[in-house]
Design a protein around this motif. Structure first.
Motif, PDB file in Angstrom:
ATOM      1  N   ILE A   9      -5.844  -1.434   0.841  1.00 27.50           N
ATOM      2  CA  ILE A   9      -4.735  -2.309   0.377  1.00 27.50           C
ATOM      3  C   ILE A   9      -3.511  -1.786  -0.340  1.00 27.50           C
ATOM      4  CG2 ILE A   9      -4.113  -4.707  -0.400  1.00 27.50           C
ATOM      5  CD1 ILE A   9      -7.172  -5.594   0.332  1.00 27.50           C
ATOM      6  N   THR A  10      -2.405  -1.947  -0.121  1.00 30.49           N
ATOM      7  CA  THR A  10      -1.252  -1.592  -0.623  1.00 30.49           C
ATOM      8  C   THR A  10      -0.192  -2.277  -0.358  1.00 30.49           C
ATOM      9  OG1 THR A  10      -0.181   0.604  -1.192  1.00 30.49           O
ATOM     10  CG2 THR A  10      -0.823   0.464   1.088  1.00 30.49           C
ATOM     11  N   ALA A  11       1.154  -1.900  -1.130  1.00 29.82           N
ATOM     12  CA  ALA A  11       2.262  -2.664  -1.091  1.00 29.82           C
ATOM     13  C   ALA A  11       3.232  -1.702   0.182  1.00 29.82           C
ATOM     14  CB  ALA A  11       3.133  -2.834  -2.056  1.00 29.82           C
ATOM     15  N   PHE A  12       4.258  -2.369   0.628  1.00 30.13           N
ATOM     16  CA  PHE A  12       5.181  -1.501   1.283  1.00 30.13           C
ATOM     17  C   PHE A  12       5.842  -0.530   0.356  1.00 30.13           C
ATOM     18  CE2 PHE A  12       4.914  -5.485   3.490  1.00 30.13           C
ATOM     19  CZ  PHE A  12       4.607  -5.140   4.854  1.00 30.13           C
ATOM     20  N   PRO A  13       5.959   0.592   1.052  1.00 32.86           N
ATOM     21  CA  PRO A  13       6.405   1.837   0.211  1.00 32.86           C
ATOM     22  C   PRO A  13       7.758   1.549  -0.269  1.00 32.86           C
ATOM     23  CG  PRO A  13       6.322   2.332   2.545  1.00 32.86           C
ATOM     24  CD  PRO A  13       5.774   1.252   2.482  1.00 32.86           C
ATOM     25  N   SER A  14       8.205   1.491  -1.617  1.00 34.16           N
ATOM     26  CA  SER A  14       9.515   1.385  -1.996  1.00 34.16           C
ATOM     27  C   SER A  14      10.028   2.081  -3.236  1.00 34.16           C
ATOM     28  CB  SER A  14       9.616  -0.138  -2.479  1.00 34.16           C
ATOM     29  OG  SER A  14       8.704  -0.540  -3.188  1.00 34.16           O
ATOM     30  N   TYR A  21      11.003   1.587   2.335  1.00 35.15           N
ATOM     31  CA  TYR A  21      11.298   2.639   3.165  1.00 35.15           C
ATOM     32  C   TYR A  21      11.890   2.511   4.669  1.00 35.15           C
ATOM     33  CZ  TYR A  21       9.659   5.959  -0.482  1.00 35.15           C
ATOM     34  OH  TYR A  21       9.453   6.733  -1.512  1.00 35.15           O
ATOM     35  N   PRO A  22      12.967   3.348   5.211  1.00 37.87           N
ATOM     36  CA  PRO A  22      13.112   3.314   6.472  1.00 37.87           C
ATOM     37  C   PRO A  22      11.638   3.122   7.391  1.00 37.87           C
ATOM     38  CG  PRO A  22      14.472   4.523   5.450  1.00 37.87           C
ATOM     39  CD  PRO A  22      13.606   4.181   4.509  1.00 37.87           C
ATOM     40  N   GLY A  23      11.616   2.507   8.344  1.00 36.00           N
ATOM     41  CA  GLY A  23      10.472   2.496   9.293  1.00 36.00           C
ATOM     42  C   GLY A  23       9.594   1.545   9.026  1.00 36.00           C
ATOM     43  N   TYR A  24       9.531   1.104   7.858  1.00 35.80           N
ATOM     44  CA  TYR A  24       8.766  -0.173   7.630  1.00 35.80           C
ATOM     45  C   TYR A  24       9.466  -1.631   7.344  1.00 35.80           C
ATOM     46  CZ  TYR A  24       5.419   3.299   5.964  1.00 35.80           C
ATOM     47  OH  TYR A  24       4.434   4.183   6.026  1.00 35.80           O
ATOM     48  N   LYS A  25       8.683  -2.582   8.035  1.00 35.51           N
ATOM     49  CA  LYS A  25       9.468  -3.825   7.978  1.00 35.51           C
ATOM     50  C   LYS A  25       8.753  -4.585   6.875  1.00 35.51           C
ATOM     51  CE  LYS A  25      10.958  -7.541  10.976  1.00 35.51           C
ATOM     52  NZ  LYS A  25      10.486  -8.427  12.010  1.00 35.51           N
ATOM     53  N   SER A  26       9.477  -4.984   6.011  1.00 34.25           N
ATOM     54  CA  SER A  26       8.874  -5.702   4.736  1.00 34.25           C
ATOM     55  C   SER A  26       8.442  -7.064   5.516  1.00 34.25           C
ATOM     56  CB  SER A  26       9.728  -5.906   3.477  1.00 34.25           C
ATOM     57  OG  SER A  26       9.030  -6.510   2.577  1.00 34.25           O
ATOM     58  N   GLY A  27       7.223  -7.414   4.725  1.00 34.50           N
ATOM     59  CA  GLY A  27       7.027  -9.244   5.390  1.00 34.50           C
ATOM     60  C   GLY A  27       5.909  -9.258   4.331  1.00 34.50           C
ATOM     61  N   TYR A  29       2.678  -9.361   5.174  1.00 35.10           N
ATOM     62  CA  TYR A  29       1.573  -8.376   5.645  1.00 35.10           C
ATOM     63  C   TYR A  29       1.801  -7.537   6.843  1.00 35.10           C
ATOM     64  CZ  TYR A  29      -2.721  -8.096   8.399  1.00 35.10           C
ATOM     65  OH  TYR A  29      -3.913  -7.676   9.250  1.00 35.10           O
ATOM     66  N   ALA A  30       1.500  -6.256   6.868  1.00 34.71           N
ATOM     67  CA  ALA A  30       1.331  -5.336   8.142  1.00 34.71           C
ATOM     68  C   ALA A  30       0.127  -4.643   8.185  1.00 34.71           C
ATOM     69  CB  ALA A  30       2.627  -4.521   8.083  1.00 34.71           C
ATOM     70  N   GLN A  31      -0.266  -4.155   9.108  1.00 36.26           N
ATOM     71  CA  GLN A  31      -1.502  -3.208   9.446  1.00 36.26           C
ATOM     72  C   GLN A  31      -1.289  -2.135  10.301  1.00 36.26           C
ATOM     73  OE1 GLN A  31      -5.257  -5.474  10.324  1.00 36.26           O
ATOM     74  NE2 GLN A  31      -5.659  -3.767  11.997  1.00 36.26           N
ATOM     75  N   GLU A  32      -1.810  -1.046   9.856  1.00 35.97           N
ATOM     76  CA  GLU A  32      -1.546   0.205  10.624  1.00 35.97           C
ATOM     77  C   GLU A  32      -2.896   0.918  10.251  1.00 35.97           C
ATOM     78  OE1 GLU A  32       0.867   3.037   7.994  1.00 35.97           O
ATOM     79  OE2 GLU A  32       1.750   1.279   7.737  1.00 35.97           O
ATOM     80  N   GLU A  33      -2.837   1.963  11.243  1.00 31.75           N
ATOM     81  CA  GLU A  33      -4.017   3.007  10.999  1.00 31.75           C
ATOM     82  C   GLU A  33      -3.801   4.209  10.916  1.00 31.75           C
ATOM     83  OE1 GLU A  33      -7.985   4.132  13.511  1.00 31.75           O
ATOM     84  OE2 GLU A  33      -7.483   1.845  13.280  1.00 31.75           O
ATOM     85  N   TRP A  34      -4.293   5.006  10.027  1.00 34.24           N
ATOM     86  CA  TRP A  34      -3.875   6.415   9.845  1.00 34.24           C
ATOM     87  C   TRP A  34      -5.340   7.302   9.553  1.00 34.24           C
ATOM     88  CZ3 TRP A  34      -4.655   9.602   5.135  1.00 34.24           C
ATOM     89  CH2 TRP A  34      -4.009  10.747   5.380  1.00 34.24           C
ATOM     90  N   ILE A  37      -8.401   5.459   8.979  1.00 33.68           N
ATOM     91  CA  ILE A  37      -8.306   4.485   7.994  1.00 33.68           C
ATOM     92  C   ILE A  37      -7.428   3.486   8.137  1.00 33.68           C
ATOM     93  CG2 ILE A  37      -7.622   4.224   5.263  1.00 33.68           C
ATOM     94  CD1 ILE A  37      -8.093   7.268   5.138  1.00 33.68           C
ATOM     95  N   ARG A  38      -7.867   1.990   7.960  1.00 26.67           N
ATOM     96  CA  ARG A  38      -7.325   0.771   8.181  1.00 26.67           C
ATOM     97  C   ARG A  38      -6.297   0.536   6.860  1.00 26.67           C
ATOM     98  NH1 ARG A  38      -9.542  -5.173   7.912  1.00 26.67           N
ATOM     99  NH2 ARG A  38      -7.857  -6.243   8.725  1.00 26.67           N
ATOM    100  N   ILE A  39      -5.003   0.386   6.994  1.00 30.81           N
ATOM    101  CA  ILE A  39      -4.119   0.395   5.840  1.00 30.81           C
ATOM    102  C   ILE A  39      -3.567  -1.165   6.306  1.00 30.81           C
ATOM    103  CG2 ILE A  39      -2.070   1.104   4.648  1.00 30.81           C
ATOM    104  CD1 ILE A  39      -2.707   3.679   5.987  1.00 30.81           C
ATOM    105  N   LEU A  40      -3.974  -2.165   4.990  1.00 33.14           N
ATOM    106  CA  LEU A  40      -3.133  -3.211   5.141  1.00 33.14           C
ATOM    107  C   LEU A  40      -2.177  -3.105   3.887  1.00 33.14           C
ATOM    108  CD1 LEU A  40      -6.567  -5.471   4.836  1.00 33.14           C
ATOM    109  CD2 LEU A  40      -5.171  -4.723   6.873  1.00 33.14           C
ATOM    110  N   ARG A  41      -0.962  -3.473   4.233  1.00 30.61           N
ATOM    111  CA  ARG A  41       0.339  -3.598   3.339  1.00 30.61           C
ATOM    112  C   ARG A  41       0.615  -4.976   3.249  1.00 30.61           C
ATOM    113  NH1 ARG A  41       2.317   1.438   2.612  1.00 30.61           N
ATOM    114  NH2 ARG A  41       1.735   3.169   4.300  1.00 30.61           N
ATOM    115  N   THR A  42       1.020  -5.321   1.868  1.00 31.89           N
ATOM    116  CA  THR A  42       1.164  -6.691   1.616  1.00 31.89           C
ATOM    117  C   THR A  42       2.547  -6.711   0.910  1.00 31.89           C
ATOM    118  OG1 THR A  42       0.189  -8.553   0.678  1.00 31.89           O
ATOM    119  CG2 THR A  42      -0.165  -6.506  -0.683  1.00 31.89           C
ATOM    120  N   TRP A  43       3.284  -7.665   0.950  1.00 31.35           N
ATOM    121  CA  TRP A  43       4.505  -8.184  -0.046  1.00 31.35           C
ATOM    122  C   TRP A  43       4.184  -8.069  -1.295  1.00 31.35           C
ATOM    123  CZ3 TRP A  43       5.760 -11.604  -3.513  1.00 31.35           C
ATOM    124  CH2 TRP A  43       7.088 -11.718  -3.853  1.00 31.35           C
ATOM    125  N   SER A  44       5.545  -7.448  -2.052  1.00 30.80           N
ATOM    126  CA  SER A  44       5.483  -7.286  -3.499  1.00 30.80           C
ATOM    127  C   SER A  44       6.913  -7.607  -3.735  1.00 30.80           C
ATOM    128  CB  SER A  44       4.834  -6.246  -4.205  1.00 30.80           C
ATOM    129  OG  SER A  44       5.549  -5.185  -3.907  1.00 30.80           O
TER     130      SER A  44
END
Length: 173
Positions: A9-14, A21-27, A29-34, A37-44
């Motif tokens: 669980i992490t924030a959107f990169p800023s 950062y470009p390529g990420y749409k802030s909101g 919540y967002a989910q991706e996989e790398w 590894i399941r990455i949950l991005r959250t607002w801050s």
């Protein structure tokens, strides 16, 4: 990942630009996989301001949003929760989620905070210092294990209510 199901669980990169950062749409919540590894991005709260208030708002907003994300979107069962501290509110969110899910919480302490902020003059308000030290003691006391990077940090943490037996030194590099 050796058979383990890992979620981050992490924030959107800023950082350090104060914008997502470009390529990420802030909101909310967002989910991706790398690499499995399941990455949950959250607002801050994100800002270009460097003030103590801006940093506090960023950390508090991440505490609330990551706690909610962890409580409602982590797959169960959860075997262990690990957080890197500081900031203290990251550890606090991990502790809240770990407590609610009945999963042990491991604190990876990279810096002794708030003592470092006080020594550098970044934290001067006595009430905020007291509150930060109270949170720090609760995080250490509630941790199943504590990982830190030096013997000096281990001694400092041990003196702040954590029993020495649950502290491990794992040096960076």
């Amino acid at each position: 990942l050796m058979g383990h199901d890992v979620t981050v669980i992490t924030a959107f990169p800023s950082h350090p630009y104060g914008r997502v950062y470009p390529g990420y749409k802030s909101g909310a919540y967002a989910q991706e996989e790398w690499r499995s590894i399941r990455i949950l991005r959250t607002w801050s709260y994100i800002t270009t301001k460097k003030s103590s208030l801006a940093r506090l708002l960023n950390q508090l907003s991440f505490f609330v949003s990551s706690s909610l994300l962890g409580l409602f979107f982590l797959r169960r069962p959860v075997d262990v929760i690990v957080s890197v501290c500081p900031p203290l509110f990251v550890g606090l969110a991990a502790r809240v989620v770990g407590w609610r899910m009945k999963a042990p919480y491991i604190a990876d302490v990279q810096d002794i905070w708030p003592a470092e902020a006080v020594a550098l003059g970044m934290l001067r308000n006595s009430w905020l210092i007291y509150l930060a030290e109270w949170i720090e003691r609760r995080l250490y006391a509630g941790a199943y294990r504590i990982i830190t990077i030096t013997d000096g940090c281990r001694r400092d943490i041990s003196n702040k209510t954590a029993s020495d037996s649950k502290i491990r030194v794992i040096e960076n590099w």
